[in-house]
Motif scaffolding. Structure first.
Motif, PDB file in Angstrom:
ATOM      1  N   LYS A   7       0.811  -1.268  -0.080  1.00 48.60           N
ATOM      2  CA  LYS A   7      -0.011  -0.149  -0.021  1.00 48.60           C
ATOM      3  C   LYS A   7       1.046   1.134  -0.072  1.00 48.60           C
ATOM      4  O   LYS A   7       0.440   2.300  -0.382  1.00 48.60           O
ATOM      5  CB  LYS A   7      -1.125   0.170   1.244  1.00 48.60           C
ATOM      6  N   GLY A   8       2.072   1.192   0.375  1.00 48.35           N
ATOM      7  CA  GLY A   8       2.841   2.390   0.386  1.00 48.35           C
ATOM      8  C   GLY A   8       4.429   2.162   1.055  1.00 48.35           C
ATOM      9  O   GLY A   8       4.840   0.905   1.377  1.00 48.35           O
ATOM     10  N   ARG A  37      10.163  -1.142  -8.332  1.00 53.10           N
ATOM     11  CA  ARG A  37      10.920  -1.867  -7.174  1.00 53.10           C
ATOM     12  C   ARG A  37      10.313  -2.035  -5.972  1.00 53.10           C
ATOM     13  O   ARG A  37       9.993  -2.931  -5.393  1.00 53.10           O
ATOM     14  CB  ARG A  37      12.402  -1.368  -7.089  1.00 53.10           C
ATOM     15  N   GLN A  38       9.541  -0.738  -5.592  1.00 54.79           N
ATOM     16  CA  GLN A  38       8.802  -0.694  -4.245  1.00 54.79           C
ATOM     17  C   GLN A  38       7.482  -1.605  -4.433  1.00 54.79           C
ATOM     18  O   GLN A  38       7.116  -2.328  -3.238  1.00 54.79           O
ATOM     19  CB  GLN A  38       8.630   0.703  -3.975  1.00 54.79           C
ATOM     20  N   PHE A  39       6.740  -1.383  -5.472  1.00 53.53           N
ATOM     21  CA  PHE A  39       5.380  -1.761  -5.409  1.00 53.53           C
ATOM     22  C   PHE A  39       5.290  -3.331  -6.225  1.00 53.53           C
ATOM     23  O   PHE A  39       4.536  -4.093  -5.844  1.00 53.53           O
ATOM     24  CB  PHE A  39       4.550  -0.989  -6.223  1.00 53.53           C
ATOM     25  N   SER A  57      22.942   4.924  -6.527  1.00 54.49           N
ATOM     26  CA  SER A  57      22.961   5.765  -5.354  1.00 54.49           C
ATOM     27  C   SER A  57      22.204   5.624  -4.278  1.00 54.49           C
ATOM     28  O   SER A  57      22.455   5.854  -2.923  1.00 54.49           O
ATOM     29  CB  SER A  57      23.352   7.273  -5.628  1.00 54.49           C
ATOM     30  N   GLN A  58      20.932   5.081  -4.485  1.00 51.93           N
ATOM     31  CA  GLN A  58      19.933   4.924  -3.556  1.00 51.93           C
ATOM     32  C   GLN A  58      19.524   3.434  -3.072  1.00 51.93           C
ATOM     33  O   GLN A  58      18.848   3.039  -2.452  1.00 51.93           O
ATOM     34  CB  GLN A  58      18.601   5.491  -3.990  1.00 51.93           C
ATOM     35  N   VAL A  59      20.347   2.606  -3.899  1.00 49.00           N
ATOM     36  CA  VAL A  59      19.980   1.025  -4.134  1.00 49.00           C
ATOM     37  C   VAL A  59      20.021   0.518  -2.560  1.00 49.00           C
ATOM     38  O   VAL A  59      19.051  -0.410  -2.146  1.00 49.00           O
ATOM     39  CB  VAL A  59      20.743   0.461  -4.978  1.00 49.00           C
ATOM     40  N   ASN A  60      20.937   0.760  -1.723  1.00 48.51           N
ATOM     41  CA  ASN A  60      20.907   0.444  -0.093  1.00 48.51           C
ATOM     42  C   ASN A  60      19.603   0.544   0.345  1.00 48.51           C
ATOM     43  O   ASN A  60      18.937  -0.134   0.869  1.00 48.51           O
ATOM     44  CB  ASN A  60      21.980   0.936   0.271  1.00 48.51           C
ATOM     45  N   SER A  61      19.185   2.078   0.350  1.00 49.01           N
ATOM     46  CA  SER A  61      17.732   2.098   1.137  1.00 49.01           C
ATOM     47  C   SER A  61      16.904   1.472   0.382  1.00 49.01           C
ATOM     48  O   SER A  61      15.700   0.992   1.251  1.00 49.01           O
ATOM     49  CB  SER A  61      17.793   3.536   1.441  1.00 49.01           C
ATOM     50  N   ILE A  62      16.655   1.560  -0.867  1.00 45.20           N
ATOM     51  CA  ILE A  62      15.502   0.817  -1.672  1.00 45.20           C
ATOM     52  C   ILE A  62      15.383  -0.582  -1.263  1.00 45.20           C
ATOM     53  O   ILE A  62      14.259  -0.944  -0.711  1.00 45.20           O
ATOM     54  CB  ILE A  62      15.615   1.155  -2.998  1.00 45.20           C
ATOM     55  N   ASP A  63      16.651  -1.199  -1.350  1.00 45.60           N
ATOM     56  CA  ASP A  63      16.533  -2.698  -1.251  1.00 45.60           C
ATOM     57  C   ASP A  63      16.076  -2.989   0.207  1.00 45.60           C
ATOM     58  O   ASP A  63      15.542  -3.881   0.679  1.00 45.60           O
ATOM     59  CB  ASP A  63      17.929  -3.302  -1.665  1.00 45.60           C
ATOM     60  N   THR A  64      16.911  -2.018   1.258  1.00 46.23           N
ATOM     61  CA  THR A  64      16.525  -2.196   2.605  1.00 46.23           C
ATOM     62  C   THR A  64      14.926  -2.336   3.029  1.00 46.23           C
ATOM     63  O   THR A  64      14.397  -2.953   3.443  1.00 46.23           O
ATOM     64  CB  THR A  64      17.048  -1.304   3.630  1.00 46.23           C
ATOM     65  N   GLN A  65      14.253  -1.168   2.329  1.00 41.84           N
ATOM     66  CA  GLN A  65      12.888  -1.258   2.562  1.00 41.84           C
ATOM     67  C   GLN A  65      12.126  -2.279   1.839  1.00 41.84           C
ATOM     68  O   GLN A  65      11.141  -2.825   2.455  1.00 41.84           O
ATOM     69  CB  GLN A  65      12.255   0.047   1.869  1.00 41.84           C
ATOM     70  N   VAL A  66      12.469  -2.806   0.625  1.00 40.21           N
ATOM     71  CA  VAL A  66      11.754  -4.058   0.168  1.00 40.21           C
ATOM     72  C   VAL A  66      12.198  -5.168   0.731  1.00 40.21           C
ATOM     73  O   VAL A  66      10.919  -5.992   1.090  1.00 40.21           O
ATOM     74  CB  VAL A  66      12.467  -4.184  -1.549  1.00 40.21           C
ATOM     75  N   LYS A  67      13.313  -5.498   1.461  1.00 40.96           N
ATOM     76  CA  LYS A  67      13.590  -6.456   2.097  1.00 40.96           C
ATOM     77  C   LYS A  67      12.588  -6.679   3.388  1.00 40.96           C
ATOM     78  O   LYS A  67      12.207  -7.599   3.894  1.00 40.96           O
ATOM     79  CB  LYS A  67      14.781  -6.533   2.498  1.00 40.96           C
TER      80      LYS A  67
END
Length: 130
Positions: A7-8, A37-39, A57-67
């Motif tokens: 949802k977010g 990636r997020q949804f 440059s943002q992949v670490n925080s993106i992947d951490t949220q997804v995981k």
């Protein structure tokens, strides 16, 4: 419209800062990659140039949220074999059928009646002084 279970997500200021440094063309590519990636859980495959640089440059925080999302959803559905947290939303009934709605009201009325009754204790027939 793509139906997703998620949802977010947190849109960090760093995403916005990197986004503002890109050209209009690269902005669209970067945001599409981020949202997919997020949804949808899809890792971007065809990024190039500055859009790729911005995403990396943002992949670490993106992947951490997804995981974190995947782990939470999997733990809530650990009894389902081969559960996929990214599968689309199933068509579900959001409001209960009319018959079930009525049951809830009847039960509430019965509870209110019980509240009004005088409570009788098990010791009411015992001789006084005990």
């Amino acid at each position: 419209m793509k139906l997703t279970k998620r949802k977010g997500f947190n849109f960090f200021r760093s995403y916005y800062d990197v986004y503002n440094e890109l050209s209009n063309k690269d902005k669209v590519i970067f945001i599409d990659a981020l949202l997919d990636r997020q949804f949808l859980g899809k890792k971007p495959k065809k990024l190039s140039g500055m859009a790729k640089f911005a995403y990396v440059s943002q992949v670490n925080s993106i992947d951490t949220q997804v995981k974190g999302y995947e782990d939470r959803i999997k733990s809530l559905n650990k009894n389902i074999k081969d559960f996929d947290p990214w599968q689309g939303v199933q068509k579900t009934i959001l409001t209960p059928p009319q018959q079930e709605k009525g049951k809830g009201k009847v039960q509430e009325k019965e509870k209110e009646k019980e509240k009004g009754k005088k409570i009788e204790h098990w010791y009411k027939d015992l001789p006084t002084g005990i």
